[in-house]
Scaffold this motif. Sequence first.
Motif, PDB file in Angstrom:
ATOM      1  N   ILE A 163      14.105  -8.227  48.802  1.00 35.40           N
ATOM      2  CA  ILE A 163      14.713  -7.102  49.037  1.00 35.40           C
ATOM      3  C   ILE A 163      14.149  -6.575  50.457  1.00 35.40           C
ATOM      4  CG2 ILE A 163      15.199  -4.703  48.494  1.00 35.40           C
ATOM      5  CD1 ILE A 163      15.575  -5.581  45.470  1.00 35.40           C
ATOM      6  N   VAL A 164      12.877  -6.148  50.326  1.00 33.64           N
ATOM      7  CA  VAL A 164      12.213  -5.567  51.504  1.00 33.64           C
ATOM      8  C   VAL A 164      12.212  -6.592  52.993  1.00 33.64           C
ATOM      9  CG1 VAL A 164       9.914  -4.844  52.401  1.00 33.64           C
ATOM     10  CG2 VAL A 164      10.904  -4.302  50.214  1.00 33.64           C
ATOM     11  N   GLU A 165      11.969  -7.909  52.492  1.00 33.96           N
ATOM     12  CA  GLU A 165      12.449  -8.875  53.774  1.00 33.96           C
ATOM     13  C   GLU A 165      13.644  -8.773  54.397  1.00 33.96           C
ATOM     14  OE1 GLU A 165      11.301 -12.736  52.288  1.00 33.96           O
ATOM     15  OE2 GLU A 165       9.507 -12.844  53.351  1.00 33.96           O
ATOM     16  N   GLY A 166      14.612  -8.240  53.482  1.00 37.00           N
ATOM     17  CA  GLY A 166      15.987  -8.439  54.005  1.00 37.00           C
ATOM     18  C   GLY A 166      16.211  -7.178  54.931  1.00 37.00           C
ATOM     19  N   PHE A 167      15.563  -6.022  54.350  1.00 45.47           N
ATOM     20  CA  PHE A 167      15.903  -4.977  55.266  1.00 45.47           C
ATOM     21  C   PHE A 167      14.901  -4.807  56.702  1.00 45.47           C
ATOM     22  CE2 PHE A 167      17.393  -2.980  51.416  1.00 45.47           C
ATOM     23  CZ  PHE A 167      18.513  -2.516  51.692  1.00 45.47           C
TER      24      PHE A 167
ATOM     25  N   ALA B 219      15.336   3.847  58.780  1.00 41.85           N
ATOM     26  CA  ALA B 219      16.718   3.826  58.112  1.00 41.85           C
ATOM     27  C   ALA B 219      16.472   2.626  57.350  1.00 41.85           C
ATOM     28  CB  ALA B 219      17.963   3.427  58.810  1.00 41.85           C
ATOM     29  N   ALA B 220      15.902   1.525  57.877  1.00 40.83           N
ATOM     30  CA  ALA B 220      15.701   0.272  56.976  1.00 40.83           C
ATOM     31  C   ALA B 220      14.555   0.445  55.897  1.00 40.83           C
ATOM     32  CB  ALA B 220      15.228  -0.893  57.693  1.00 40.83           C
TER      33      ALA B 220
ATOM     34  N   CYS C  97      28.068   3.719  40.660  1.00 46.16           N
ATOM     35  CA  CYS C  97      28.260   5.121  41.263  1.00 46.16           C
ATOM     36  C   CYS C  97      27.256   5.361  42.517  1.00 46.16           C
ATOM     37  CB  CYS C  97      27.915   6.219  40.460  1.00 46.16           C
ATOM     38  SG  CYS C  97      29.176   6.086  38.962  1.00 46.16           S
ATOM     39  N   THR C  98      27.666   5.900  43.406  1.00 44.27           N
ATOM     40  CA  THR C  98      26.792   6.239  44.797  1.00 44.27           C
ATOM     41  C   THR C  98      26.342   7.849  44.194  1.00 44.27           C
ATOM     42  OG1 THR C  98      28.567   6.891  45.993  1.00 44.27           O
ATOM     43  CG2 THR C  98      27.702   4.584  46.147  1.00 44.27           C
ATOM     44  N   ARG C  99      25.103   7.966  44.803  1.00 44.73           N
ATOM     45  CA  ARG C  99      24.682   9.516  44.755  1.00 44.73           C
ATOM     46  C   ARG C  99      25.025  10.316  45.740  1.00 44.73           C
ATOM     47  NH1 ARG C  99      18.975   8.470  42.188  1.00 44.73           N
ATOM     48  NH2 ARG C  99      19.454   7.275  40.480  1.00 44.73           N
TER      49      ARG C  99
ATOM     50  N   LYS D 188      13.722   1.368  50.185  1.00 51.16           N
ATOM     51  CA  LYS D 188      12.979   2.347  49.179  1.00 51.16           C
ATOM     52  C   LYS D 188      14.167   2.731  48.101  1.00 51.16           C
ATOM     53  CE  LYS D 188       9.645   4.934  51.993  1.00 51.16           C
ATOM     54  NZ  LYS D 188       9.454   6.309  52.323  1.00 51.16           N
ATOM     55  N   GLU D 189      15.415   2.915  48.586  1.00 47.89           N
ATOM     56  CA  GLU D 189      16.653   3.329  47.678  1.00 47.89           C
ATOM     57  C   GLU D 189      16.993   1.750  46.888  1.00 47.89           C
ATOM     58  OE1 GLU D 189      19.334   5.025  45.471  1.00 47.89           O
ATOM     59  OE2 GLU D 189      17.895   5.773  46.386  1.00 47.89           O
ATOM     60  N   ALA D 190      16.917   0.922  47.631  1.00 49.31           N
ATOM     61  CA  ALA D 190      16.959  -0.527  47.091  1.00 49.31           C
ATOM     62  C   ALA D 190      16.207  -0.879  45.726  1.00 49.31           C
ATOM     63  CB  ALA D 190      17.275  -1.559  47.854  1.00 49.31           C
ATOM     64  N   LEU D 191      14.935  -0.790  46.103  1.00 50.67           N
ATOM     65  CA  LEU D 191      13.700  -1.088  45.066  1.00 50.67           C
ATOM     66  C   LEU D 191      13.933   0.072  43.952  1.00 50.67           C
ATOM     67  CD1 LEU D 191      10.794  -1.470  47.437  1.00 50.67           C
ATOM     68  CD2 LEU D 191      12.106  -3.283  46.122  1.00 50.67           C
ATOM     69  N   ARG D 192      14.252   1.248  44.244  1.00 47.18           N
ATOM     70  CA  ARG D 192      14.306   2.231  43.326  1.00 47.18           C
ATOM     71  C   ARG D 192      15.439   1.852  42.358  1.00 47.18           C
ATOM     72  NH1 ARG D 192      15.303   6.460  46.337  1.00 47.18           N
ATOM     73  NH2 ARG D 192      13.049   6.859  46.633  1.00 47.18           N
ATOM     74  N   ARG D 193      16.906   1.456  42.836  1.00 47.57           N
ATOM     75  CA  ARG D 193      17.670   0.987  41.920  1.00 47.57           C
ATOM     76  C   ARG D 193      17.442  -0.208  41.398  1.00 47.57           C
ATOM     77  NH1 ARG D 193      23.253   2.941  43.273  1.00 47.57           N
ATOM     78  NH2 ARG D 193      22.978   4.793  44.537  1.00 47.57           N
ATOM     79  N   ALA D 194      16.638  -1.107  41.875  1.00 45.53           N
ATOM     80  CA  ALA D 194      16.220  -2.081  40.887  1.00 45.53           C
ATOM     81  C   ALA D 194      15.333  -1.949  39.987  1.00 45.53           C
ATOM     82  CB  ALA D 194      15.693  -3.321  42.170  1.00 45.53           C
TER      83      ALA D 194
END
Length: 108
Positions: free
Chosen positions: A55-59, A72-73, A106-108, A78-84
């Motif tokens: 995930i981090v590599e992609g960003f 922004a990346a 849902c989006t926050r 961080k948000e993607a890791l939190r969701r994962a």
Amino acid sequence: MLNSLSFRNKIVLLGVASMLGIALIATFSVLQSRRQIIDGREGQLVTAVQSAHTIVEGFHAQAAAGKRSEAAAQEAAKEALRRARYGAPMARTTSTSGRWTAPVSCTR
């Protein structure tokens, strides 16, 4: 040696030997189960770390390509890791027929 023991003592000795055998087998079984649980948890941890790294590599690649700013990346990562880790909030919707459909994120 066994010939000198009385019948009652032979029975007691047989009971004690069988109890020791059962205790030995139970101990081995518990240790084997513990090892399997630890191995399973280690495997889950390796998978989680590899997933987070991907995930981090992609960003990072998006930031390097100029598609996102570095800040922004980082926030998106961080948000993607939190969701994962904790899971995204889910909402269920119903179709016109009144049946449940697949969960929608849902989006926050």
